[in-house]
Design a protein around this motif. Structure first.
Motif, PDB file in Angstrom:
ATOM      1  N   TYR A  10     -50.137 -32.959 -13.674  1.00 39.87           N
ATOM      2  CA  TYR A  10     -49.259 -32.868 -12.254  1.00 39.87           C
ATOM      3  C   TYR A  10     -47.979 -31.890 -12.255  1.00 39.87           C
ATOM      4  CZ  TYR A  10     -53.140 -35.680 -11.291  1.00 39.87           C
ATOM      5  OH  TYR A  10     -53.881 -36.030 -10.423  1.00 39.87           O
ATOM      6  N   ALA A  11     -47.844 -31.264 -12.209  1.00 42.31           N
ATOM      7  CA  ALA A  11     -46.382 -30.215 -12.114  1.00 42.31           C
ATOM      8  C   ALA A  11     -46.785 -29.782 -10.307  1.00 42.31           C
ATOM      9  CB  ALA A  11     -47.561 -28.769 -12.478  1.00 42.31           C
ATOM     10  N   SER A  12     -45.347 -29.711 -10.178  1.00 40.91           N
ATOM     11  CA  SER A  12     -44.833 -29.837  -8.768  1.00 40.91           C
ATOM     12  C   SER A  12     -44.579 -28.500  -8.652  1.00 40.91           C
ATOM     13  CB  SER A  12     -43.191 -30.054  -8.843  1.00 40.91           C
ATOM     14  OG  SER A  12     -42.976 -30.271  -7.423  1.00 40.91           O
ATOM     15  N   ARG A  13     -45.177 -27.587  -7.294  1.00 39.29           N
ATOM     16  CA  ARG A  13     -45.454 -26.269  -7.046  1.00 39.29           C
ATOM     17  C   ARG A  13     -43.617 -26.078  -6.119  1.00 39.29           C
ATOM     18  NH1 ARG A  13     -49.966 -26.209  -2.735  1.00 39.29           N
ATOM     19  NH2 ARG A  13     -51.780 -26.562  -4.444  1.00 39.29           N
ATOM     20  N   THR A  14     -42.337 -26.925  -6.555  1.00 41.83           N
ATOM     21  CA  THR A  14     -41.452 -26.532  -5.702  1.00 41.83           C
ATOM     22  C   THR A  14     -40.878 -25.892  -7.403  1.00 41.83           C
ATOM     23  OG1 THR A  14     -41.540 -28.193  -3.780  1.00 41.83           O
ATOM     24  CG2 THR A  14     -39.254 -27.451  -4.867  1.00 41.83           C
ATOM     25  N   PRO A  15     -40.142 -25.579  -7.534  1.00 43.56           N
ATOM     26  CA  PRO A  15     -39.197 -25.002  -9.083  1.00 43.56           C
ATOM     27  C   PRO A  15     -38.043 -26.407  -8.782  1.00 43.56           C
ATOM     28  CG  PRO A  15     -39.315 -23.164  -7.616  1.00 43.56           C
ATOM     29  CD  PRO A  15     -39.567 -24.386  -6.392  1.00 43.56           C
ATOM     30  N   GLU A  16     -38.143 -27.093 -10.585  1.00 40.65           N
ATOM     31  CA  GLU A  16     -36.785 -28.145 -10.866  1.00 40.65           C
ATOM     32  C   GLU A  16     -36.069 -27.599 -11.418  1.00 40.65           C
ATOM     33  OE1 GLU A  16     -37.640 -31.845 -12.877  1.00 40.65           O
ATOM     34  OE2 GLU A  16     -39.466 -30.670 -13.860  1.00 40.65           O
ATOM     35  N   LEU A  17     -34.961 -28.202 -10.807  1.00 41.47           N
ATOM     36  CA  LEU A  17     -34.066 -28.342 -12.186  1.00 41.47           C
ATOM     37  C   LEU A  17     -33.442 -29.567 -12.256  1.00 41.47           C
ATOM     38  CD1 LEU A  17     -32.082 -25.652  -9.562  1.00 41.47           C
ATOM     39  CD2 LEU A  17     -33.080 -25.140 -11.771  1.00 41.47           C
ATOM     40  N   ARG A  18     -33.018 -29.837 -13.447  1.00 42.85           N
ATOM     41  CA  ARG A  18     -32.944 -30.903 -14.348  1.00 42.85           C
ATOM     42  C   ARG A  18     -31.322 -30.813 -14.173  1.00 42.85           C
ATOM     43  NH1 ARG A  18     -37.672 -34.056 -17.849  1.00 42.85           N
ATOM     44  NH2 ARG A  18     -39.424 -33.724 -16.221  1.00 42.85           N
TER      45      ARG A  18
END
Length: 212
Positions: A10-18
């Protein structure tokens, strides 16, 4: 909203920053009765309108830059696993442990330079927060020299550096907060001041998010 990315994950449609934050006592928030430190306060004030931002505080009390150099790859690698490399960010929070350990200024500079050079080679964005003043820390009088050395290493590599020493060394609220504690670590007020410095010295621009 989430959707599969074609591999069953599953991948979020919102960009992710770690955002991994490595460092010593100050990253760990030692002395803060609310256990937030400056990292938690910065995280709470970071916009998440454009991206899902997650901060991972990875502080080790008493750690020198030599210790940081030895562990940062493994520590961050675990948090960056299975994510898009474009989402990776590294923050380095520096303290006073090198002075207490009797480390030479040249070695402190080299340790930080080695971390930054590897980050730059890997295209890993990095942001550095310098050591704050300390009333009763060992060799507290050498903190400004250490901070200047770290700043120079960052400047040569065009890496953002937050000077915490100069704005706080004579700050009345900082001094009062330090006096109320152990003289080496701030409390809620002091960590709030450090968070303010981070937030107002290019944090949002570096992350690529909106100003809070």
């Amino acid at each position: 909203m989430t959707a599969t990315d074609g591999t069953g994950r599953y991948a979020s449609r919102t960009p992710e920053l770690r955002v991994c934050v490595v460092g010593d006592d100050f990253v760990a928030g030692v002395g803060d009765p609310r256990s937030l430190g400056w990292v938690g306060r910065v995280g709470a004030r970071t916009s998440r309108t454009e991206s899902l931002v997650t901060l991972f505080p990875l502080g080790v009390p008493g750690e020198t830059t030599t210790g940081l150099l030895a562990r940062w790859r493994e520590e961050t690698g675990r948090r960056f696993a299975d994510a898009d490399p474009e989402s990776f960010r590294l923050v380095i929070g520096l303290g006073h442990a090198d002075l207490a350990d009797g480390m030479s200024l040249a070695r402190s500079r080299l340790n930080l330079a080695n971390v930054l050079d590897e980050c730059l080679a890997r295209n890993l964005p990095v942001f550095v927060v310098g050591p704050p003043p300390a009333d009763r820390a060992q060799h507290a009088d050498l903190v400004p020299e250490l901070s200047d050395a770290f700043a120079d290493v960052c400047l040569r590599r065009r890496v953002p550096y937050v000077d915490c020493w100069r704005p706080l060394v004579h700050h009345e609220d900082w001094l009062t907060d330090m006096a109320a504690g152990d003289g080496r670590h701030p409390g809620q007020v002091g960590y709030g001041l450090m968070a303010w410095l981070v937030l107002h010295n290019g944090w949002a621009q570096w992350l690529g998010v909106a100003e809070d």
